[in-house]
Write an enzyme that holds these catalytic residues in place. Structure first.
Site, PDB file in Angstrom:
ATOM      1  N   ASP A 196      -1.800 -34.019  -0.057  1.00 36.42           N
ATOM      2  CA  ASP A 196      -2.505 -34.650  -1.174  1.00 36.42           C
ATOM      3  C   ASP A 196      -1.525 -35.477  -2.000  1.00 36.42           C
ATOM      4  OD1 ASP A 196      -4.684 -31.809  -1.970  1.00 36.42           O
ATOM      5  OD2 ASP A 196      -4.890 -33.435  -0.509  1.00 36.42           O
ATOM      6  N   GLU A 202      -1.446 -30.379   5.077  1.00 35.00           N
ATOM      7  CA  GLU A 202      -1.402 -29.423   3.955  1.00 35.00           C
ATOM      8  C   GLU A 202      -2.583 -28.458   4.004  1.00 35.00           C
ATOM      9  OE1 GLU A 202      -1.376 -31.285   0.100  1.00 35.00           O
ATOM     10  OE2 GLU A 202      -1.915 -29.438  -0.933  1.00 35.00           O
ATOM     11  N   TYR A 209       0.830  -1.202   0.000  1.00 38.69           N
ATOM     12  CA  TYR A 209       0.000   0.000   0.000  1.00 38.69           C
ATOM     13  C   TYR A 209       0.870   1.261   0.000  1.00 38.69           C
ATOM     14  CZ  TYR A 209      -3.789  -3.060   1.670  1.00 38.69           C
ATOM     15  OH  TYR A 209      -4.711  -4.049   1.818  1.00 38.69           O
TER      16      TYR A 209
END
Lengths: 322, 382
Positions: free
Chosen positions: B269, B216, B123
């Site tokens: 996974d 995960e 920003y």
């Protein structure tokens, strides 16, 4: 100029807010998403909408009173909303994370606009008869541009209330700031030298909305007033270039399309009008709102082919412009 | 690991090791001033020139592997190959200026004794220098350039890590002068890991767990925490909700040092992305190679693995996307994976399919806990 613009209604959302919708602005596209529409309302919320279907993406709460103004940073990443409680909230448009909260004394925060480069936020200072400038990297108040008191008046006199500043507009090159007051005068400032330049006369009732024409070195300023007229000024001189009449009520908002071809206004007579600058007359009147139209806004960038309007009737309308 | 790098008995591979120092707030402005002075010296010399900025190369060509000979931990580190940011290269002038702008901003932040997140820095830069910065990714890359130039850690620059990770389970964490937090009583949302590395360093930790399970995905973490799996299997659950951030890795590393007897098991996974996540916890990364090596841990692969595929229905296997294949190719080409991991990766690529942990729910919602328990008890992890 051969092309003649035309508006066609695209989509309306009834009861978009729980109360009157007072302000609207477009948030420019970022690398990862297209332009969005921000609206602010008396119901103390700011809502984020995606065109053309006007899907509601988010409702931001947190303001303690009605939202009077919303403004978007040119990068499209950040926006600011201001409320009657005189707090300005700066937030990330996509995540709604609060970046800064700017405090001011009561009734000293009205309309706001980021400068074209995005380094400064100008806030119309209401009862302070000035424009407040905030630096966007540090969120500090860096300057206050005060309207000089009328000659012959003493500092103790309350003549300042006549100069109550409602509206503010940056010139496209960022060198000039104009603000409109309750007594109808428009004040022009040189930003770099923080110096008051001149008053622009003509209106004698509140000037609620100002916008410069979009060419880069533009000197042309459009003003909308409760006297029912739209004036076109040359900010470097004192003369009025022209005036456009037709509204039967206060003109609450004026905006110019990004290509400079068309001007749209919203009024307390419940209509949105599209004006032809050359003919100084309204070429189209949209009457779909059932109450005062507080704000109109053209979508920035490119062809300026969308116009949004918001109203006391709690609805938002989106028009296609061609 | 730190002791090795300071010892006089350096092996050859250690001499190649290039790393970022963790500095105190007053030391970094001094380094920035040195860079500025060098630049000015060359600019005002009798033969003036606009010098390039030499950055440690963060590419795989400059990455090396330290095999864990004395310890079980191998890690990726960067060596001394440089690339440069130059004002003289026509398309790269803005990248050159961006490095200076970020250094300037960090200097200001440090002398005011503040800290910012990467988002807050974005920003500030967006508003201060709108011509040069337009996206968060650009800012993040430039920050890494500054790390590579000054050879100091990102945290030393005054930039806090993100608050991404969560901890749940049988561990008590206590900030100095605060109440201890029992992470088994935090519900399914767990204890949020702060982005402030100094704070994480000062946490005191007590545990009676026997295992650390790194998960995960957030959804799986929540499920396991809700089911109080850590009471059935005395364990600590940790997640970074995806790709691991520095703060989560820092805390995991601290835990592994404080409780060296606790095996660290990963539940990811069955796809190249899952293996990449496991690999980052285990070895570190090239992108943050100057710092990430410090937090490498001996993480073992619990699941999902090739032999677990018999536990899930055929239809829950999904074809690998092009991005997965890209990740797989870069994993295969890195020298750090050992044979057993390579074999798993090869099976993934050959079948062209992957599976998510959620596929285990096919056998019932409580199956995940049973699966976890069985694998742990059988010490079925590699």
């Amino acid at each position: 100029m051969a092309k003649s613009m035309k508006l066609a209604g695209l989509k309306s959302v009834e009861n978009a807010h729980d109360e009157s919708v007072w302000t609207a602005t477009w948030v420019p596209a970022t690398g990862s998403r297209p332009p969005l529409l921000l609206t602010g309302s008396l119901d103390e919320t700011v809502k984020v909408w995606r065109p053309d279907e006007l899907d509601l993406l988010r409702t931001n709460t947190g303001h303690c009173l009605g939202v009077v103004s919303v403004a978007a940073h040119p990068s499209g990443v950040i926006a600011a909303s201001a409320a009657l409680d005189s707090f300005v909230r700066v937030f990330d448009v996509d995540t709604n994370a609060t970046i800064a909260t700017l405090e001011s004394p009561p009734s000293e925060v009205w309309q706001m606009q980021f400068d074209p480069k995005g380094t400064t936020l100008a806030v119309a200072g209401g009862g302070s008869a000035s424009i407040k400038l905030w630096d966007t990297a540090t969120w500090r108040l860096v300057a206050t541009l005060s309207i000089p008191r009328p000659e012959g008046s003493k500092p103790s006199e309350k003549s300042g209330s006549k100069k109550f500043v409602l509206s503010v507009a940056w010139s496209p090159d960022g060198r000039r700031l104009a603000c409109g007051s309750m007594d109808g005068t428009i004040s022009v400032f040189d930003v770099a030298r923080a110096k008051f330049l001149r008053h622009l006369e003509g209106h004698y009732m509140p000037v609620r909305s100002l916008v410069f024409s979009p060419e880069h070195d533009s000197r042309k300023l459009y003003s909308a007033s409760d006297d029912g007229h739209v004036h076109i000024h040359d900010v470097e001189g004192k003369a009025i270039i022209g005036a456009m009449s037709g509204h039967t009520g206060w003109v609450l908002s004026v905006d110019v399309s990004p290509d400079g071809e068309a001007i749209a206004t919203g009024s307390s007579d419940k209509t949105v009008r599209l004006w032809d600058f050359k003919m100084r007359a309204a070429i189209q009147v949209m009457s779909n709102h059932t109450d005062q139209v507080w704000a109109v806004a053209f979508r920035p960038g490119g062809r300026g082919d969308r116009l949004a309007s918001v109203s006391d009737d709690k609805s938002i309308s989106l028009y296609h412009c061609s | 690991m730190d002791d090795l790098s300071k010892s006089d008995m350096k092996f050859f591979s250690d001499q190649q090791h290039c790393f970022a120092d963790i500095l105190l707030p007053h030391e970094v402005p001094a380094r920035i001033q040195v860079v500025v002075l060098n630049f000015l010296k060359i600019l005002s010399s009798p033969d003036p020139a606009i010098s390039d900025l030499p950055l440690i190369n963060r590419k795989s060509s400059n990455s090396r592997v330290s095999e864990g000979i004395l310890t079980d931990v191998s890690w990726i580190f960067l060596s001394h190959s440089f690339c440069s940011r130059s004002l003289m290269k026509a398309n790269a002038t803005k990248a050159f200026i961006r490095v200076w702008k970020v250094m300037e901003m960090c200097f200001e932040i440090l002398i005011q004794d503040k800290r910012v997140t990467q988002r807050e820095l974005f920003y500030k830069l967006l508003c201060d220098s709108p011509h040069y910065f337009s996206s968060q990714l650009q800012v993040n890359r430039t920050i890494q350039d500054v790390v590579a130039l000054l050879r100091c850690s990102r945290y030393s620059l005054g930039i806090m890590a993100s608050r991404k990770g969560l901890v749940a389970g049988r561990i008590l964490l206590q900030e100095p002068n605060q109440e201890a937090v029992d992470c088994s009583a935090c519900g399914s949302s767990g204890y949020a890991i702060s982005g402030d590395l100094n704070l994480l360093e000062s946490l005191s930790m007590k545990t009676d767990a026997r295992y650390i399970v790194v998960v995960e995905k957030h959804a799986i973490f929540q499920r396991l925490a809700e089911d109080n799996v850590f009471n059935q299997i005395p364990s600590i659950l940790l997640t970074a909700k995806g790709y691991p951030d520095i703060a989560t890795r820092f805390l995991l590393h601290r835990m592994s040092r404080a409780f060296p007897d606790l095996p660290i098991l990963a539940l990811v996974d069955w796809n190249p992305a899952g293996l990449a996540i496991l690999s980052t916890y285990k070895f570190g990364s090239i992108g943050m190679g100057l710092e990430a090596y410090r937090y490498a841990c001996n993480v073992k692969w619990l699941g999902l693995r090739g032999d677990d595929l018999q536990l899930i229905p055929q239809q829950s296997l999904a074809p690998l996307k092009p991005r997965d294949l890209q990740i797989a190719r870069s994993l295969i080409s890195s020298t750090i994976l050992r044979d057993n991991y390579r074999q798993e990766l090869a099976v993934m690529m050959q079948s062209g399919q992957g599976a998510e942990i959620e596929a285990l729910y096919f056998n019932g919602y409580d199956y995940l806990v049973k699966y976890l328990a069985k694998k742990i008890v059988q010490a079925n992890y590699i």
